[in-house]
Motif scaffolding. Structure first.
Motif, PDB file in Angstrom:
ATOM      1  N   PRO A 192     -23.859   0.201 -50.121  1.00 34.12           N
ATOM      2  CA  PRO A 192     -22.786  -0.488 -49.401  1.00 34.12           C
ATOM      3  C   PRO A 192     -22.788  -1.980 -49.730  1.00 34.12           C
ATOM      4  CG  PRO A 192     -23.913   1.036 -47.939  1.00 34.12           C
ATOM      5  CD  PRO A 192     -24.703   1.010 -49.222  1.00 34.12           C
ATOM      6  N   PHE A 193     -21.613  -2.509 -49.999  1.00 30.61           N
ATOM      7  CA  PHE A 193     -21.415  -3.907 -50.399  1.00 30.61           C
ATOM      8  C   PHE A 193     -22.010  -4.207 -51.772  1.00 30.61           C
ATOM      9  CE2 PHE A 193     -21.569  -3.859 -45.742  1.00 30.61           C
ATOM     10  CZ  PHE A 193     -20.356  -4.430 -45.424  1.00 30.61           C
ATOM     11  N   GLY A 194     -22.576  -3.196 -52.450  1.00 28.90           N
ATOM     12  CA  GLY A 194     -23.123  -3.405 -53.778  1.00 28.90           C
ATOM     13  C   GLY A 194     -24.237  -4.424 -53.823  1.00 28.90           C
ATOM     14  N   HIS A 195     -25.066  -4.469 -52.792  1.00 28.89           N
ATOM     15  CA  HIS A 195     -26.104  -5.511 -52.701  1.00 28.89           C
ATOM     16  C   HIS A 195     -27.414  -4.907 -52.191  1.00 28.89           C
ATOM     17  CE1 HIS A 195     -28.063  -9.322 -51.677  1.00 28.89           C
ATOM     18  NE2 HIS A 195     -27.118  -9.933 -52.376  1.00 28.89           N
ATOM     19  N   PRO A 196     -28.561  -5.333 -52.746  1.00 33.72           N
ATOM     20  CA  PRO A 196     -29.849  -4.753 -52.332  1.00 33.72           C
ATOM     21  C   PRO A 196     -30.242  -5.063 -50.896  1.00 33.72           C
ATOM     22  CG  PRO A 196     -30.189  -6.610 -53.836  1.00 33.72           C
ATOM     23  CD  PRO A 196     -28.725  -6.295 -53.862  1.00 33.72           C
ATOM     24  N   SER A 197     -29.606  -6.042 -50.265  1.00 30.52           N
ATOM     25  CA  SER A 197     -29.931  -6.303 -48.862  1.00 30.52           C
ATOM     26  C   SER A 197     -29.593  -5.115 -47.976  1.00 30.52           C
ATOM     27  CB  SER A 197     -29.200  -7.554 -48.371  1.00 30.52           C
ATOM     28  OG  SER A 197     -29.752  -8.716 -48.956  1.00 30.52           O
ATOM     29  N   SER A 198     -28.710  -4.238 -48.446  1.00 26.50           N
ATOM     30  CA  SER A 198     -28.441  -2.997 -47.701  1.00 26.50           C
ATOM     31  C   SER A 198     -29.721  -2.204 -47.505  1.00 26.50           C
ATOM     32  CB  SER A 198     -27.413  -2.143 -48.444  1.00 26.50           C
ATOM     33  OG  SER A 198     -26.159  -2.763 -48.501  1.00 26.50           O
ATOM     34  N   LEU A 199     -30.593  -2.223 -48.503  1.00 26.65           N
ATOM     35  CA  LEU A 199     -31.846  -1.477 -48.401  1.00 26.65           C
ATOM     36  C   LEU A 199     -32.738  -2.024 -47.304  1.00 26.65           C
ATOM     37  CD1 LEU A 199     -32.676  -1.045 -52.211  1.00 26.65           C
ATOM     38  CD2 LEU A 199     -31.668   0.637 -50.648  1.00 26.65           C
ATOM     39  N   ARG A 200     -32.692  -3.345 -47.101  1.00 23.18           N
ATOM     40  CA  ARG A 200     -33.507  -3.944 -46.041  1.00 23.18           C
ATOM     41  C   ARG A 200     -32.976  -3.527 -44.665  1.00 23.18           C
ATOM     42  NH1 ARG A 200     -32.706  -8.166 -49.882  1.00 23.18           N
ATOM     43  NH2 ARG A 200     -34.620  -8.603 -51.036  1.00 23.18           N
ATOM     44  N   VAL A 201     -31.659  -3.486 -44.545  1.00 23.36           N
ATOM     45  CA  VAL A 201     -31.063  -3.012 -43.292  1.00 23.36           C
ATOM     46  C   VAL A 201     -31.412  -1.542 -43.072  1.00 23.36           C
ATOM     47  CG1 VAL A 201     -28.932  -2.696 -41.992  1.00 23.36           C
ATOM     48  CG2 VAL A 201     -29.180  -4.671 -43.512  1.00 23.36           C
ATOM     49  N   PHE A 202     -31.341  -0.746 -44.130  1.00 23.19           N
ATOM     50  CA  PHE A 202     -31.678   0.676 -44.029  1.00 23.19           C
ATOM     51  C   PHE A 202     -33.145   0.864 -43.620  1.00 23.19           C
ATOM     52  CE2 PHE A 202     -28.288   2.105 -47.330  1.00 23.19           C
ATOM     53  CZ  PHE A 202     -27.301   1.917 -46.383  1.00 23.19           C
ATOM     54  N   GLU A 203     -34.025   0.033 -44.170  1.00 22.45           N
ATOM     55  CA  GLU A 203     -35.447   0.158 -43.836  1.00 22.45           C
ATOM     56  C   GLU A 203     -35.681  -0.077 -42.347  1.00 22.45           C
ATOM     57  OE1 GLU A 203     -39.781  -1.727 -45.212  1.00 22.45           O
ATOM     58  OE2 GLU A 203     -37.909  -2.421 -46.140  1.00 22.45           O
ATOM     59  N   LEU A 204     -35.038  -1.115 -41.800  1.00 26.21           N
ATOM     60  CA  LEU A 204     -35.149  -1.367 -40.363  1.00 26.21           C
ATOM     61  C   LEU A 204     -34.546  -0.218 -39.573  1.00 26.21           C
ATOM     62  CD1 LEU A 204     -35.751  -3.159 -37.912  1.00 26.21           C
ATOM     63  CD2 LEU A 204     -33.548  -4.295 -38.307  1.00 26.21           C
ATOM     64  N   ALA A 205     -33.377   0.263 -39.998  1.00 27.22           N
ATOM     65  CA  ALA A 205     -32.724   1.362 -39.296  1.00 27.22           C
ATOM     66  C   ALA A 205     -33.606   2.605 -39.271  1.00 27.22           C
ATOM     67  CB  ALA A 205     -31.382   1.674 -39.963  1.00 27.22           C
ATOM     68  N   SER A 206     -34.208   2.938 -40.396  1.00 27.43           N
ATOM     69  CA  SER A 206     -35.055   4.133 -40.477  1.00 27.43           C
ATOM     70  C   SER A 206     -36.249   4.020 -39.554  1.00 27.43           C
ATOM     71  CB  SER A 206     -35.517   4.347 -41.918  1.00 27.43           C
ATOM     72  OG  SER A 206     -34.433   4.610 -42.769  1.00 27.43           O
ATOM     73  N   SER A 207     -36.836   2.830 -39.496  1.00 32.47           N
ATOM     74  CA  SER A 207     -37.979   2.612 -38.617  1.00 32.47           C
ATOM     75  C   SER A 207     -37.582   2.794 -37.153  1.00 32.47           C
ATOM     76  CB  SER A 207     -38.534   1.200 -38.847  1.00 32.47           C
ATOM     77  OG  SER A 207     -39.545   0.903 -37.909  1.00 32.47           O
ATOM     78  N   LEU A 208     -36.441   2.240 -36.777  1.00 27.71           N
ATOM     79  CA  LEU A 208     -35.986   2.363 -35.392  1.00 27.71           C
ATOM     80  C   LEU A 208     -35.606   3.802 -35.054  1.00 27.71           C
ATOM     81  CD1 LEU A 208     -33.855  -0.903 -35.196  1.00 27.71           C
ATOM     82  CD2 LEU A 208     -36.045  -0.467 -34.063  1.00 27.71           C
ATOM     83  N   ARG A 209     -35.036   4.513 -36.016  1.00 22.48           N
ATOM     84  CA  ARG A 209     -34.685   5.912 -35.782  1.00 22.48           C
ATOM     85  C   ARG A 209     -35.938   6.750 -35.526  1.00 22.48           C
ATOM     86  NH1 ARG A 209     -34.196  10.459 -39.261  1.00 22.48           N
ATOM     87  NH2 ARG A 209     -32.764  12.045 -38.446  1.00 22.48           N
ATOM     88  N   ARG A 210     -36.956   6.569 -36.350  1.00 22.47           N
ATOM     89  CA  ARG A 210     -38.206   7.325 -36.146  1.00 22.47           C
ATOM     90  C   ARG A 210     -38.792   7.020 -34.771  1.00 22.47           C
ATOM     91  NH1 ARG A 210     -39.018   5.681 -41.557  1.00 22.47           N
ATOM     92  NH2 ARG A 210     -40.363   3.984 -40.866  1.00 22.47           N
TER      93      ARG A 210
END
Length: 230
Positions: free
Chosen positions: A163-181
């Motif tokens: 999303p947005f073609g930018h690697p910062s999406s991965l940082r947001v995803f990492e936080l999201a995954s941690s909160l989901r678990r």
């Protein structure tokens, strides 16, 4: 600009140009063309569309189902529950900002209030607020030199599937995954728990779907309100 209503232009896309490639051969437009779905998507050769897709790109009934997971938490009656916390947040933010001779109202007020309130509503730890603002800047303002140099062409090609073609999406995803678990292990009465454990269209969100919905909420929700205040 269109000389005629644009709808007629879009009608022909599924039949005439179901896919358009950029200079790198990357598929940048994929419609619901039946033949394309059967011959390409059906064989698993196109996965990019789903990786890029957030609730904003979904049509009903999927869009409606995703909205249903979070919609009630942003209805007026529910938002009113946060009024006291918002008043404290605003008062404290302005008091701290007024302590200096010169005040950058965007950085010290407009930037702080929306993301910190949003963190409280969603159930995100407050210490993640500054990171979320920085990642949002990098995603939304990636061509603005104020937020850093633009990605070189090779890097844009590398991250084009995000999303947005930018690697910062991965940082947001990492936080999201941690909160989901965390919410799956220890549910709470908050938006993130309802996103993790609730059902949209008769099933729970996958991890990737949760990540994309999380990104859309924290980036779009923060950006629009921050700029409105500014």
């Amino acid at each position: 600009m269109f000389r005629e209503p644009p709808e007629a232009c879009f009608v022909g896309f599924p039949a005439e140009e179901p896919a358009i490639q950029d200079a790198h051969g990357f598929l940048v437009n994929c419609t619901e063309h039946g033949e394309l779905q059967r011959d390409v998507v059906g064989q698993g050769r196109i996965e990019v569309r789903d990786q890029l897709r957030t609730m904003l790109e979904e049509d009903p009934p999927r869009h409606t189902a995703l909205r249903g997971l979070v919609n009630r938490d942003f209805l007026p009656r529910q938002v009113a529950r946060h009024e006291a916390a918002l008043r404290r947040l605003v008062a404290g933010t302005i008091e701290r900002a007024a302590g200096g001779e010169l005040v950058d109202a965007v950085a010290t007020v407009a930037k702080q209030i929306p993301i910190r309130l949003l963190c409280g509503i969603l159930g995100i730890p407050g210490e993640a607020a500054d990171d979320l603002v920085r990642w949002g800047n990098e995603l939304i303002g990636q061509d603005d030199p104020e937020y850093g140099p633009p990605l070189p062409a090779a890097e844009r090609a590398r991250w084009r599937h995000l999303p947005f073609g930018h690697p910062s999406s991965l940082r947001v995803f990492e936080l999201a995954s941690s909160l989901r678990r965390e919410r799956l292990a220890r549910p709470r009465d908050d938006v993130l728990t309802r996103m993790a454990t609730g059902e949209a269209g008769g099933r729970r969100l996958t991890g990737a779907e949760f990540d994309r919905l999380f990104l859309m909420l924290v980036v779009a929700g923060n950006e629009t309100t921050r700029h409105a205040i500014s």
